[in-house]
Structures are given as structure tokens and as C-alpha cells.
Design an enzyme around this catalytic site. Structure first.
Site, PDB file in Angstrom:
ATOM      1  NE  ARG A   1      -8.047  -9.230  -5.123  1.00 12.66           N
ATOM      2  CZ  ARG A   1      -9.166  -8.813  -4.602  1.00 12.66           C
ATOM      3  NH1 ARG A   1     -10.308  -9.081  -5.070  1.00 12.66           N
ATOM      4  NH2 ARG A   1      -9.407  -8.060  -3.238  1.00 12.66           N
TER       5      ARG A   1
ATOM      6  CE  LYS B   1      -3.681  -2.096   2.522  1.00 11.78           C
ATOM      7  NZ  LYS B   1      -4.740  -2.566   1.722  1.00 11.78           N
TER       8      LYS B   1
ATOM      9  CD  GLU C   1      -4.645   5.105   4.597  1.00 10.67           C
ATOM     10  OE1 GLU C   1      -5.822   4.901   4.988  1.00 10.67           O
ATOM     11  OE2 GLU C   1      -4.172   4.920   3.521  1.00 10.67           O
TER      12      GLU C   1
ATOM     13  CG  HIS D   1     -12.148  -2.769   8.354  1.00  8.40           C
ATOM     14  ND1 HIS D   1     -12.667  -1.608   8.519  1.00  8.40           N
ATOM     15  CD2 HIS D   1     -11.675  -3.106   9.538  1.00  8.40           C
ATOM     16  CE1 HIS D   1     -12.174  -0.861   9.617  1.00  8.40           C
ATOM     17  NE2 HIS D   1     -11.632  -1.830  10.162  1.00  8.40           N
TER      18      HIS D   1
HETATM   19  P1  ADP Z   1     -12.927  -7.802  -2.683  1.00  4.33           P
HETATM   20  O1  ADP Z   1     -12.572  -6.414  -2.500  1.00  4.33           O
HETATM   21  O2  ADP Z   1     -12.822  -8.335  -4.220  1.00  4.33           O
HETATM   22  O3  ADP Z   1     -14.437  -7.682  -2.289  1.00  4.33           O
HETATM   23  P2  ADP Z   1     -12.273  -8.970  -0.310  1.00  4.33           P
HETATM   24  O4  ADP Z   1     -11.552  -8.015   0.705  1.00  4.33           O
HETATM   25  O5  ADP Z   1     -13.521  -9.427   0.034  1.00  4.33           O
HETATM   26  O6  ADP Z   1     -12.078  -8.449  -1.888  1.00  4.33           O
HETATM   27  O7  ADP Z   1     -11.315 -10.316  -0.905  1.00  4.33           O
HETATM   28  C1  ADP Z   1     -11.491 -11.012  -1.671  1.00  4.33           C
HETATM   29  C2  ADP Z   1     -10.989 -12.467  -1.338  1.00  4.33           C
HETATM   30  O8  ADP Z   1      -9.497 -12.338  -1.373  1.00  4.33           O
HETATM   31  C3  ADP Z   1     -11.196 -13.199   0.088  1.00  4.33           C
HETATM   32  O9  ADP Z   1     -11.235 -14.535  -0.222  1.00  4.33           O
HETATM   33  C4  ADP Z   1     -10.258 -12.505   0.949  1.00  4.33           C
HETATM   34  O10 ADP Z   1      -9.948 -13.398   2.045  1.00  4.33           O
HETATM   35  C5  ADP Z   1      -8.927 -12.700  -0.082  1.00  4.33           C
HETATM   36  N1  ADP Z   1      -7.832 -11.705   0.264  1.00  4.33           N
HETATM   37  C6  ADP Z   1      -7.915 -10.433  -0.248  1.00  4.33           C
HETATM   38  N2  ADP Z   1      -6.650  -9.933   0.074  1.00  4.33           N
HETATM   39  C7  ADP Z   1      -5.689 -10.774   0.580  1.00  4.33           C
HETATM   40  C8  ADP Z   1      -4.655 -10.972   1.112  1.00  4.33           C
HETATM   41  N3  ADP Z   1      -3.713  -9.924   0.957  1.00  4.33           N
HETATM   42  N4  ADP Z   1      -4.034 -12.118   1.706  1.00  4.33           N
HETATM   43  C9  ADP Z   1      -4.869 -12.939   1.807  1.00  4.33           C
HETATM   44  N5  ADP Z   1      -6.139 -13.167   1.435  1.00  4.33           N
HETATM   45  C10 ADP Z   1      -6.463 -11.983   0.812  1.00  4.33           C
HETATM   46  P1  ADP Z   2      -7.846  -4.104   2.580  1.00  7.79           P
HETATM   47  O1  ADP Z   2      -6.566  -4.355   1.700  1.00  7.79           O
HETATM   48  O2  ADP Z   2      -7.891  -4.908   3.566  1.00  7.79           O
HETATM   49  O3  ADP Z   2      -9.101  -4.117   1.496  1.00  7.79           O
HETATM   50  P2  ADP Z   2      -8.218  -1.113   2.296  1.00  7.79           P
HETATM   51  O4  ADP Z   2      -7.077  -0.199   2.507  1.00  7.79           O
HETATM   52  O5  ADP Z   2      -8.963  -1.503   1.237  1.00  7.79           O
HETATM   53  O6  ADP Z   2      -7.653  -2.624   3.085  1.00  7.79           O
HETATM   54  O7  ADP Z   2      -9.369  -0.735   3.419  1.00  7.79           O
HETATM   55  C1  ADP Z   2     -10.486  -1.762   3.666  1.00  7.79           C
HETATM   56  C2  ADP Z   2     -11.669  -0.792   4.392  1.00  7.79           C
HETATM   57  O8  ADP Z   2     -11.200  -0.357   5.682  1.00  7.79           O
HETATM   58  C3  ADP Z   2     -12.273   0.197   3.380  1.00  7.79           C
HETATM   59  O9  ADP Z   2     -13.093  -0.252   2.655  1.00  7.79           O
HETATM   60  C4  ADP Z   2     -12.818   1.382   4.533  1.00  7.79           C
HETATM   61  O10 ADP Z   2     -13.989   0.805   4.923  1.00  7.79           O
HETATM   62  C5  ADP Z   2     -11.825   1.026   5.788  1.00  7.79           C
HETATM   63  N1  ADP Z   2     -10.754   1.787   5.594  1.00  7.79           N
HETATM   64  C6  ADP Z   2      -9.544   1.743   5.033  1.00  7.79           C
HETATM   65  N2  ADP Z   2      -8.867   2.902   5.125  1.00  7.79           N
HETATM   66  C7  ADP Z   2      -9.441   3.741   5.813  1.00  7.79           C
HETATM   67  C8  ADP Z   2      -9.140   5.038   6.468  1.00  7.79           C
HETATM   68  N3  ADP Z   2      -8.242   5.909   6.270  1.00  7.79           N
HETATM   69  N4  ADP Z   2     -10.460   5.819   7.172  1.00  7.79           N
HETATM   70  C9  ADP Z   2     -11.612   5.053   7.386  1.00  7.79           C
HETATM   71  N5  ADP Z   2     -11.712   3.950   7.137  1.00  7.79           N
HETATM   72  C10 ADP Z   2     -10.775   3.125   6.147  1.00  7.79           C
END
Ligand code: ADP
Ligand code: ADP
Ligand code: MG
Length: 494
Positions: free
Chosen positions: A294, A118, A202, A237
Site C-alpha cells: 500500500r 509474513k 526470528e 515498534h
Molecule cells: P507505516 O509503515 O505506513 O508507517 P504503520 O505501522 O504506521 O505503517 O501503520 C499505518 C496504519 O496502518 C496505522 O493506522 C496502523 O494502525 C495500520 N495498520 C498497519 N498494519 C495493520 C494491520 N495488520 N492491521 C490493522 N491495522 C494495521
Molecule cells: P509490522 O507488520 O508490525 O510493521 P515488522 O516485521 O515490520 O512488523 O516489524 C516492525 C518493527 O519491529 C521493525 O521496524 C523493527 O523495529 C522491529 N523488528 C521486527 N523484526 C525484528 C527483529 N527480527 N529483530 C529486531 N527488531 C525487529
């Protein structure tokens, strides 16, 4: 330009099936891989060939690159699609696939690597003037310095794992006295979950909406966006309901965010399908969160409003084709909503509720699509993600799409385990959702398990009132139907 003849899908469940269906329509043969827990799985039965790649735990099967490469060699596949989760965002896997002479259906290993961090991603997109959430741009090594920055940004802040994903590796810190303990926890969680203890800070946006853009690039430098998906209804989340388009974007803001998303892709020399995630605050300021390199779980809502098959498009791009359209050719048609059906108990903190699908009857009708990997009688294995299905409803307006989704939820009959359907119905009927005025705090703000029970009681009362108006022989008929489960959120465990 190399035409793919045989595709191995390195995944399981609904997404493996979804990919194979598109491949088959393109005249491409399909190869499934499966663990010992998935011998009877639908993706195995659907594929032209299937190879067992080991014991149930994914670390011994779906995550073992060498086994997948060996299966591809053994079956003579010429391409590999990683789906989502598992190895889909692993740059080493993408590189190995390529090194062994197969086509990887996805972006380059370099793009995956860049966006997998990130922090690196933020640094790369900053050069393209994409707005970022205020925070640190380096991994935190000096606690005192970090604390100072946190104070400057202003609490609450969020500590995030740079390598994080799937909603894991995030800690909210409300005030300075909690900083150190939360920091320690965040680092050790990041180490154990992602093998990398790098964390950063953040600003915690308190009322954020999660709005993401689907982008697509080809290997000739063309990039477009396929509009946005609103994914603010989340628990832990993680998304549960997604829709397209978002009810808060004006055409002007959509254009601005779409351009930013395309710039993010350009910053990563990106090709194939990707998702640029933003958070949007209450004043409609948007900030880049991360890019997922992806196919996304919720890609079907984009397919419904654009009429495109994103998997077919991924395959064409991987073969070396140019994007078959330009930005100005793309239009939003109607509104689509996806509800994720997880084997989880919403009344019990959304904890997984693994079991057997005693009754499993899908909804049907105009504008309804169910992407799943199960049939009645099958068990949801506890080794993997407990998602049973995604139900996607498409109609001409948001209001109609909501009505249709509720109708379809009521028709969806699942017994034997609890699912998120009851929760999704609750959300879709809630004024905050119908008005479009909601954010990622929906669950905290509005949801209590008691409300689900109230909803259930209300249905029972309605049914009782209805029965009271019917002649005796009809009552007997209804009673016979009632003894088989009619309502999805009233699941008998008998
Ligand atoms: P999307 O944004 O596509 O909705 P999700 O957060 O629901 O993604 O994750 C989709 C799938 O990928 C889930 O099975 C989640 O557990 C897996 N996943 C996402 N990021 C990672 C990661 N960094 N490591 C392991 N599994 C991950
Ligand atoms: P992941 O790789 O687990 O998907 P993200 O950075 O996409 O991580 O964050 C997942 C979720 O967490 C976001 O959809 C949002 O709901 C929350 N989130 C992430 N960053 C912030 C932030 N700076 N402030 C508030 N909520 C956040
Ligand atoms: Mg994310």
C-alpha cells in the site's frame, strides 16, 4: 487503458485529503466516505461528494466493504483508493472492488494476500535470494521443536504473528525459561488481534536499523525502486521520525538493497506502490522483514527527494499506464525528514492524549509541507489512529533539513493536548541522531521524560535572559505574546 473520472477514497484524515488533492489536479472527481464521528472532517468538506457509511467505530463504517462498494455505486465512482490502514491490505476487499467492476488503486489481490502473511512472503522472496532474518519458516505447532530452534538461533529471539501489522503481535524472549509463557501470550494476542494465531520465530537483532525501500511497478512487468527511507526512530515498534536518504547507506549498499527490493516485488508479481522493509544490523548486513502492499504513511519523504507525486503515479499505473521512467532516470535530490505529530503524551509513555485542538497553527516557509486532517477547534476522535499531522521538511543536506525541522517544530503551535512534537525536537537535537549513529532502540537508550522538562526549562531560562536585556515597553509586548502559546512543547492545558 481506462481513464478514471471519479475516485472514491475509502479512508479518512490526512491521507484521504492527500489522495483527493492529487486526484483533483488530475481532473478526477472525488468521493469521500465518512463515519458519524467525521461529519465535519476536512476530507468530507474537500470532496466533491460525501457519503455517510455508519457509526463511529471503524468496524461499523470504514472497515465495512459492502458499505464502501454501495457508496461507490451510488455516486458512480469508477475507482477506489484504500489509503493506508483500514482495508488497504485486505485482499478480499481488493478482489471485491475488482469483481464489482471498479479499479482498485493498488496491487492485485494475489500480491496482497501473499505479502499479508509474513511467513508466505519470506518463503516467496527466499527463492529470489533475498536475505532473511534467521528463524523458522513454518508456523509453530510443536513447542518442544520450537524451543530447540530458538536455542539454535540463540537468544534473544522474537516471536512474531504471521498476520501481524502496525507494530502489534511481537514478543521478545530473552532466555529459554520465558519461552513458553511468551509463546502462549503471542498466540492469544495474534488470535485476538488478527484472527489468526500463527506465530513464528526470528532472531532478535539487538541493534537494528529499520530501512525500507519504496518500490513501484506497472502492469507491464516493469519495477523500479525510489530509494530508501530510514525509519529507525520508533516507539512501540512504530515509526515517529522518518528520513530519506538514510545516512548509513553507501551508493553500493543502496544499489544492492534496491535490487533486493525490486526482487521482492518481482517475487510477488507486484504492481503499483509498495514498500519493502529491511532491518540492517550494526555490520550493515540487511535482512528482509516484510512488504507493505500500500501507500506508506511516510511516502512524502520519498516524494520530496525524488520530486514525484506517488499518488498520481499510483493512479496512472492503475489506469494501465507504463512507468514513465527507468531506474537510471531517478536521482536523489537533497534530504527530507518527516515527523509524525501524534496526539500522545511522550512524558506519559506515549499514551494517547485525545482532546480538542484549542490552538492549531502550522509552521510555514521554504521546504516545509504539512499533511494533516485538522483545523483549530476540531477534536481528535478517540475511535481512530491519533495521528494529527505529518510535517515534512526538505533541504539540500541532512544537516540543513534537521535545522529546518527544528525551526518548524518551534513554529508549530498546538495547545489543548499533548503531542509527539516535543519528543521529535528532543530526537533532532540529540547527538545520536545528528551523527546518524542510532537504531530502533533510541527511546530506550536516550529518552527520559525528565529530559523534555529540562529542555522546556532551558527555553524558559533563555526567554528570561532575553527579557532582562530588553527595554520595559518591549518586555510588555513579549509578555503579551507569551500569554498566547509561543512554544509548541510548552503546551498549556487551560
Ligand atoms: P507505516 O509503515 O505506513 O508507517 P504503520 O505501522 O504506521 O505503517 O501503520 C499505518 C496504519 O496502518 C496505522 O493506522 C496502523 O494502525 C495500520 N495498520 C498497519 N498494519 C495493520 C494491520 N495488520 N492491521 C490493522 N491495522 C494495521
Ligand atoms: P509490522 O507488520 O508490525 O510493521 P515488522 O516485521 O515490520 O512488523 O516489524 C516492525 C518493527 O519491529 C521493525 O521496524 C523493527 O523495529 C522491529 N523488528 C521486527 N523484526 C525484528 C527483529 N527480527 N529483530 C529486531 N527488531 C525487529
Ligand atoms: Mg512493518
Amino acid at each position: 487503458m481506462k481513464k478514471i473520472k471519479k475516485l472514491l477514497v475509502a479512508n479518512r484524515g490526512e491521507i484521504a485529503l492527500r489522495i483527493m488533492r492529487s486526484a483533483r489536479e488530475m481532473g478526477i472527481k472525488t468521493v469521500a466516505v465518512y463515519s458519524e464521528a467525521d461529519r465535519q472532517a476536512l476530507h468530507v468538506r474537500f470532496a466533491d461528494e460525501a457519503i455517510c457509511i455508519g457509526p463511529p467505530p471503524s468496524a461499523q463504517s470504514y472497515l465495512v466493504m459492502e458499505k464502501i462498494i454501495a457508496a461507490a455505486k451510488q455516486t458512480g465512482a469508477d475507482a477506489i483508493h484504500p489509503g493506508y490502514g483500514f482495508l488497504s491490505e485486505n485482499e478480499d476487499f481488493a478482489a471485491l472492488v475488482r469483481k464489482e467492476g471498479f479499479i482498485f488503486i493498488g496491487p492485485s489481490p494475489e500480491s496482497i494476500e501473499l505479502m499479508g502473511s509474513k511467513l508466505a512472503a519470506k518463503a516467496a522472496v527466499a527463492k529470489f535470494n533475498v536475505p532473511l532474518v534467521p528463524g523458522t519458516s513454518e508456523p509453530i505447532s510443536d513447542l518442544a521443536k520450537a524451543k530447540k530452534i530458538a536455542t539454535e538461533i540463540g537468544y534473544p529471539i522474537l516471536i512474531k504473528a504471521s498476520a501481524g501489522g502496525g507494530g502489534k503481535g511481537m514478543r521478545i524472549v530473552d532466555a529459554e525459561p520465558d519461552f513458553e509463557t511468551q509463546m502462549d501470550r503471542a498466540v492469544s494476542e495474534a488470535k485476538s488481534a488478527f484472527g489468526d494465531g500463527s506465530v513464528f520465530i526470528e532472531k532478535y537483532v539487538t541493534q537494528p536499523r529499520h530501512i525500507e525501500f519504496q518500490i513501484f511497478g506497472d502492469q507491464h512487468g516493469n519495477v523500479v525502486h525510489l530509494f530508501e527511507r530510514e525509519c529507525s526512530v520508533q516507539r512501540r515498534h512504530q515509526k515517529v521520525i522518518e528520513e530519506a536518504p538514510s545516512s548509513v547507506l553507501t551508493p553500493a549498499l543502496r544499489k544492492k538493497m534496491g535490487e533486493a527490493a525490486v526482487n521482492v516485488a518481482k517475487a510477488a508479481n507486484y504492481y503499483n506502490a509498495g514498500t519493502v522493509e529491511f532491518i540492517v544490523d550494526e555490520n550493515l548486513n540487511f535482512y528482509f522483514l516484510e512488504m507493505n502492499t500500500r501507500l506508506q504513511v511516510e511516502h512524502p519523504v520519498t516524494e520530496e527527494i525524488t520530486g514525484l507525486d506517488l499518488v498520481k503515479l499510483q493512479i496512472l499505473i492503475a489506469e494501465g499506464e507504463k512507468l514513465p521512467f527507468k531506474q537510471e532516470d531517478l536521482k536523489i535530490n537533497g534530504h527530507a525528514i518527516e515527523v509524525r505529530v501524534y496526539a500522545e503524551d511522550p512524558a506519559n509513555n506515549f499514551l494517547p492524549d485525545i482532546g480538542t485542538l484549542k490552538t492549531y497553527i502550522r509552521p510555514q516557509g521554504h521546504g516545509i509541507r504539512v499533511d494533516d486532517g485538522f483545523e483549530q477547534g476540531m477534536a481528535v476522535p478517540f475511535y481512530y489512529d491519533p495521528m494529527i499531522a505529518k510535517m515534512i521538511c526538505h533541504d539540500s543536506t541532512r544537516e540543513r533539513a534537521i535545522t529546518k525541522t527544528i525551526r518548524a517544530i518551534d513554529e508549530y503551535t498546538i495547545t489543548g493536548l499533548e503531542t509527539t512534537l516535543s519528543f521529535c525536537r528532543f530526537v533532532l537535537k540529540h547527538e545520536a541522531f545528528t551523527s546518524g549513529n542510532f537504531d530502533t532502540k533510541f527511546v530506550e537508550k536516550y529518552f527520559k521524560p525528565e529530559l523534555l522538562r529540562a529542555q522546556q526549562d532551558e527555553t524558559e531560562e533563555l526567554l528570561a535572559a532575553l527579557l532582562a536585556t530588553l527595554p520595559t515597553e518591549k518586555v510588555a509586548q513579549v509578555a503579551a505574546i507569551e500569554s498566547t502559546p509561543v512554544s509548541n512543547w510548552k503546551k498549556n492545558r487551560t
